[in-house]
Design an enzyme around this catalytic site. Structure first.
Site, PDB file in Angstrom:
ATOM      1  N   GLN A  98       0.883  -1.107  -0.030  1.00 15.94           N
ATOM      2  CA  GLN A  98      -0.176   0.021  -0.001  1.00 15.94           C
ATOM      3  C   GLN A  98       0.980   1.229   0.068  1.00 15.94           C
ATOM      4  O   GLN A  98       0.454   2.475  -0.210  1.00 15.94           O
ATOM      5  CB  GLN A  98      -0.865   0.023   0.998  1.00 15.94           C
ATOM      6  CG  GLN A  98      -1.644  -1.153   1.236  1.00 15.94           C
ATOM      7  CD  GLN A  98      -2.417  -1.173   2.878  1.00 15.94           C
ATOM      8  OE1 GLN A  98      -3.476  -0.361   3.003  1.00 15.94           O
ATOM      9  NE2 GLN A  98      -1.815  -2.131   3.599  1.00 15.94           N
ATOM     10  N   ASP A 101       6.387   4.427  -1.254  1.00 15.05           N
ATOM     11  CA  ASP A 101       7.798   5.142  -0.874  1.00 15.05           C
ATOM     12  C   ASP A 101       8.825   4.402  -1.497  1.00 15.05           C
ATOM     13  O   ASP A 101      10.002   4.760  -1.691  1.00 15.05           O
ATOM     14  CB  ASP A 101       8.173   5.024   0.682  1.00 15.05           C
ATOM     15  CG  ASP A 101       7.795   3.452   1.212  1.00 15.05           C
ATOM     16  OD1 ASP A 101       8.055   2.468   0.400  1.00 15.05           O
ATOM     17  OD2 ASP A 101       7.616   3.409   2.276  1.00 15.05           O
ATOM     18  N   HIS A 116      -1.294   1.543  -4.315  1.00 14.60           N
ATOM     19  CA  HIS A 116      -1.615   2.905  -4.324  1.00 14.60           C
ATOM     20  C   HIS A 116      -0.831   3.707  -5.267  1.00 14.60           C
ATOM     21  O   HIS A 116      -0.851   4.894  -5.041  1.00 14.60           O
ATOM     22  CB  HIS A 116      -1.629   3.098  -2.902  1.00 14.60           C
ATOM     23  CG  HIS A 116      -2.711   2.750  -1.979  1.00 14.60           C
ATOM     24  ND1 HIS A 116      -2.419   2.555  -0.687  1.00 14.60           N
ATOM     25  CD2 HIS A 116      -4.033   2.226  -2.347  1.00 14.60           C
ATOM     26  CE1 HIS A 116      -3.686   2.083  -0.330  1.00 14.60           C
ATOM     27  NE2 HIS A 116      -4.297   1.862  -1.094  1.00 14.60           N
ATOM     28  N   GLY A 185       2.561  -4.768   8.971  1.00  7.87           N
ATOM     29  CA  GLY A 185       2.480  -3.280   9.310  1.00  7.87           C
ATOM     30  C   GLY A 185       1.342  -2.560   8.713  1.00  7.87           C
ATOM     31  O   GLY A 185       1.634  -1.415   8.236  1.00  7.87           O
ATOM     32  N   ASN A 211       2.956  -7.064  13.494  1.00  8.43           N
ATOM     33  CA  ASN A 211       2.486  -5.538  13.501  1.00  8.43           C
ATOM     34  C   ASN A 211       2.900  -5.250  15.248  1.00  8.43           C
ATOM     35  O   ASN A 211       3.056  -6.300  16.001  1.00  8.43           O
ATOM     36  CB  ASN A 211       0.961  -5.449  13.637  1.00  8.43           C
ATOM     37  CG  ASN A 211       0.745  -4.118  13.198  1.00  8.43           C
ATOM     38  OD1 ASN A 211       1.195  -3.197  14.069  1.00  8.43           O
ATOM     39  ND2 ASN A 211      -0.157  -3.604  12.299  1.00  8.43           N
TER      40      ASN A 211
HETATM   41  P1  NAD Z   1      -1.428   3.006   8.795  1.00  5.15           P
HETATM   42  O1  NAD Z   1      -0.627   4.429   9.039  1.00  5.15           O
HETATM   43  O2  NAD Z   1      -2.866   3.104   8.953  1.00  5.15           O
HETATM   44  O3  NAD Z   1      -0.836   2.217   9.994  1.00  5.15           O
HETATM   45  C1  NAD Z   1       0.316   1.699  10.300  1.00  5.15           C
HETATM   46  C2  NAD Z   1       0.560   0.229  10.784  1.00  5.15           C
HETATM   47  O4  NAD Z   1       1.625  -0.019  10.963  1.00  5.15           O
HETATM   48  C3  NAD Z   1      -0.325   0.232  12.210  1.00  5.15           C
HETATM   49  O5  NAD Z   1      -1.148  -1.030  12.281  1.00  5.15           O
HETATM   50  C4  NAD Z   1       0.945   0.084  13.164  1.00  5.15           C
HETATM   51  O6  NAD Z   1       0.622  -0.346  14.392  1.00  5.15           O
HETATM   52  C5  NAD Z   1       2.010  -0.658  12.274  1.00  5.15           C
HETATM   53  N1  NAD Z   1       3.289  -0.313  12.836  1.00  5.15           N
HETATM   54  C6  NAD Z   1       3.900   0.742  13.168  1.00  5.15           C
HETATM   55  N2  NAD Z   1       5.176   0.781  13.224  1.00  5.15           N
HETATM   56  C7  NAD Z   1       5.615  -0.580  13.077  1.00  5.15           C
HETATM   57  C8  NAD Z   1       6.778  -1.337  12.920  1.00  5.15           C
HETATM   58  N3  NAD Z   1       7.802  -0.859  13.119  1.00  5.15           N
HETATM   59  N4  NAD Z   1       6.673  -2.635  12.573  1.00  5.15           N
HETATM   60  C9  NAD Z   1       5.256  -3.230  12.198  1.00  5.15           C
HETATM   61  N5  NAD Z   1       4.364  -2.395  12.136  1.00  5.15           N
HETATM   62  C10 NAD Z   1       4.433  -1.180  12.521  1.00  5.15           C
HETATM   63  O7  NAD Z   1      -0.899   2.593   7.722  1.00  5.15           O
HETATM   64  P2  NAD Z   1      -1.592   1.466   6.485  1.00  5.15           P
HETATM   65  O8  NAD Z   1      -2.657   0.690   7.280  1.00  5.15           O
HETATM   66  O9  NAD Z   1      -0.467   0.816   5.651  1.00  5.15           O
HETATM   67  O10 NAD Z   1      -2.488   2.456   5.494  1.00  5.15           O
HETATM   68  C11 NAD Z   1      -2.422   3.925   5.397  1.00  5.15           C
HETATM   69  C12 NAD Z   1      -2.324   4.148   4.057  1.00  5.15           C
HETATM   70  O11 NAD Z   1      -1.106   5.096   4.003  1.00  5.15           O
HETATM   71  C13 NAD Z   1      -1.796   3.304   2.945  1.00  5.15           C
HETATM   72  O12 NAD Z   1      -2.983   3.262   1.970  1.00  5.15           O
HETATM   73  C14 NAD Z   1      -0.574   3.823   2.476  1.00  5.15           C
HETATM   74  O13 NAD Z   1      -0.705   4.237   1.221  1.00  5.15           O
HETATM   75  C15 NAD Z   1      -0.237   5.124   3.166  1.00  5.15           C
HETATM   76  N6  NAD Z   1       1.033   5.720   3.512  1.00  5.15           N
HETATM   77  C16 NAD Z   1       2.174   5.262   2.943  1.00  5.15           C
HETATM   78  C17 NAD Z   1       3.544   5.516   3.547  1.00  5.15           C
HETATM   79  C18 NAD Z   1       4.593   5.047   2.943  1.00  5.15           C
HETATM   80  O14 NAD Z   1       4.583   4.764   1.616  1.00  5.15           O
HETATM   81  N7  NAD Z   1       5.498   4.811   3.552  1.00  5.15           N
HETATM   82  C19 NAD Z   1       3.347   6.359   4.675  1.00  5.15           C
HETATM   83  C20 NAD Z   1       2.343   6.804   5.278  1.00  5.15           C
HETATM   84  C21 NAD Z   1       0.982   6.329   4.587  1.00  5.15           C
END
Ligand code: NAD
Ligand code: ZN
Length: 240
Positions: A98, A101, A116, A185, A211
């Site tokens: 999802q 990055d 996405h 995650g 997670n």
């Molecule tokens: P979210 O932000 O809703 O949730 C993040 C999840 O990761 C949580 O369940 C949390 O408990 C868990 N988490 C946090 N740190 C962790 C770690 N070190 N190890 C394992 N798990 C960990 O994210 P989502 O459910 O992926 O959905 C949000 C949307 O945000 C996605 O559709 C994505 O496209 C977008 N997004 C992407 C990025 C990126 O590209 N890195 C960053 C922010 C949001």
């Protein structure tokens, strides 16, 4: 539980990973939700398609400074590298992410379905031309299309936008084939991406979840819940 998960992975025929913002937290990219989440600092409206159409400059300010700059400077962590190694060994068949990055690609994974979209490219709102971020001068925002002078938008999905058709089809195909799905995650709250693990479960796949806290899947479809940071838990699941 670790050894049970290890065995399931070893014996899998078609292993797929489904990743969310949590896998990139230890690379320094904040997730949307939670304590240090992006939504605590910025209005989700910035990623709304309507808002972008009407206020491209304001949207671009945040996209450029918080997102693109940060993402370009970020490196994969052990969790991304572990998945890339597992693909090279022929064990992992594909990653559905999802995230936008680019860290799975940077880590060396090749079969990555970007549900996405991605942050490498920009697309013209009018003529749909695609250019890379690297080729584009972001000094003056919003950046404009060289062919028709319309506003360029990052090639990732905004709220109110359709999932890219190919990515959608490939993801359904992957979860239908999967006999084991690693869910890493993700809160499981972003529709329709969040439906994919349920699809896999329906088709008989075992769900192994990693997670730091429980998600929507944990007490519903998860077979093995491994609590902890992705970069610490994943390397324990094999000898890589
Ligand atoms: P979210 O932000 O809703 O949730 C993040 C999840 O990761 C949580 O369940 C949390 O408990 C868990 N988490 C946090 N740190 C962790 C770690 N070190 N190890 C394992 N798990 C960990 O994210 P989502 O459910 O992926 O959905 C949000 C949307 O945000 C996605 O559709 C994505 O496209 C977008 N997004 C992407 C990025 C990126 O590209 N890195 C960053 C922010 C949001
Ligand atoms: Zn154009």
């Amino acid at each position: 539980m670790i050894s049970e998960a290890k065995n399931i992975i070893k014996e899998s025929n078609y292993l797929v990973a489904f990743t969310g913002a949590g896998i990139s937290v230890e690379s320094g990219i904040p997730p949307f939700r939670g304590e240090n989440g992006i939504w605590n600092k910025y209005d989700p409206e910035i990623f709304d398609l309507e808002y972008f159409y009407n206020n491209p400059k304001q949207s671009w300010e945040m996209i450029k400074n918080v997102f693109l700059k940060k993402i370009n400077q970020t490196k994969p962590n052990k969790a991304h590298y572990w998945l890339a190694e597992l693909e090279k060994k022929g064990v992992l068949k594909s990653i559905i992410t999802q995230n936008i990055d680019n860290l799975h690609h940077k880590a060396g994974s090749s079969d990555v379905i970007e549900f996405h979209g991605n942050s490498r490219n920009l697309v013209c709102l009018n003529c749909k031309s695609v250019v890379t971020v690297e080729q584009t001068n972001l000094e003056k925002i919003p950046p404009k299309c060289k062919k028709c002078n319309s506003v360029l938008k990052p090639d990732f999905i905004f709220f109110g936008e359709q999932i890219p058709t190919d990515a959608f089809r490939q993801s359904i195909d992957a979860v239908e084939k999967a006999d084991v799905l690693l869910v890493i995650g993700t809160t499981g709250m972003v529709i329709p991406a969040s439906q994919l693990p349920y699809e896999a479960h329906k088709n008989g796949a075992k769900i192994i979840e990693i997670n730091i806290e429980k998600s929507a899947y944990t007490n519903t479809i998860t077979d093995i819940f491994l609590r902890g940071k992705a970069s610490e838990v994943l390397p324990k699941l094999s000898d890589i």
